[in-house]
Design a protein around this motif. Structure first.
Motif, short mmCIF file in Angstrom:
data_model
loop_
_atom_site.label_atom_id
_atom_site.label_comp_id
_atom_site.label_asym_id
_atom_site.label_seq_id
_atom_site.Cartn_x
_atom_site.Cartn_y
_atom_site.Cartn_z
N THR A 171 7.19 -33.59 28.93
CA THR A 171 7.52 -32.79 28.44
C THR A 171 8.33 -31.25 28.69
OG1 THR A 171 6.53 -34.40 26.64
CG2 THR A 171 7.67 -32.52 26.13
N HIS A 172 7.50 -30.38 29.05
CA HIS A 172 7.10 -29.19 29.57
C HIS A 172 8.82 -29.11 30.29
CE1 HIS A 172 5.89 -25.03 30.48
NE2 HIS A 172 6.19 -25.47 31.44
N GLU A 228 11.97 -29.21 28.73
CA GLU A 228 11.99 -28.68 27.69
C GLU A 228 12.72 -27.21 28.69
OE1 GLU A 228 8.41 -27.11 25.57
OE2 GLU A 228 9.20 -29.16 24.38
N LYS A 229 12.17 -26.87 29.54
CA LYS A 229 11.67 -25.64 30.77
C LYS A 229 13.47 -26.24 31.28
CE LYS A 229 9.50 -23.22 30.38
NZ LYS A 229 9.58 -21.30 29.63
N LYS A 279 16.02 -27.86 29.84
CA LYS A 279 17.16 -27.06 28.60
C LYS A 279 17.28 -26.23 28.57
CE LYS A 279 16.23 -31.00 25.71
NZ LYS A 279 15.27 -31.87 23.94
N GLU A 280 16.47 -25.37 28.88
CA GLU A 280 16.04 -24.06 28.90
C GLU A 280 17.23 -23.79 30.38
OE1 GLU A 280 12.83 -21.63 28.61
OE2 GLU A 280 12.41 -22.45 27.31
N ASP A 330 16.67 -25.89 21.32
CA ASP A 330 17.26 -27.67 21.79
C ASP A 330 19.28 -27.15 22.10
OD1 ASP A 330 14.35 -28.97 20.02
OD2 ASP A 330 14.66 -28.21 21.47
N ASP A 370 16.18 -21.40 24.68
CA ASP A 370 14.71 -21.28 24.14
C ASP A 370 15.48 -22.79 22.87
OD1 ASP A 370 13.57 -19.95 25.77
OD2 ASP A 370 12.91 -18.72 24.09
#
Length: 76
Positions: A54-55, A58-59, A61-62, A70, A68
């Motif tokens: 998950t982490h 998310e990173k 995606k960034e 979504d 930051d």
């Protein structure tokens, strides 16, 4: 906002740091399995693995979007 190489490098470092920290949790959970507590050990391993994934997503995606938020919130 576009792709920023400096931010991408920082995000990759953050992904690696998080993975190493969570790996310690995975090793601890493996210890539970060795001691006979298979259920809690497996739950811990799966939970830590999902946290790493998950982490990381998310990173990434960034990195891809340069922010930051979504990706789904682009229009709103």
């Amino acid at each position: 906002m576009g792709f920023n190489p400096k931010d991408a490098i920082e995000s990759v470092k953050d992904i690696a740091t998080n993975a190493v920290e969570r790996s310690a949790d995975i090793v601890e959970s493996a210890g539970y399995i060795i001691k006979g507590d298979v259920s809690d050990g497996v739950v811990g391993i799966v939970s830590s693995s999902m946290d790493i994934a998950t982490h990381s997503v998310e990173k990434i995606k960034e990195i891809a979007t340069g922010r930051d938020e979504d990706v789904d919130e682009i229009g709103g």
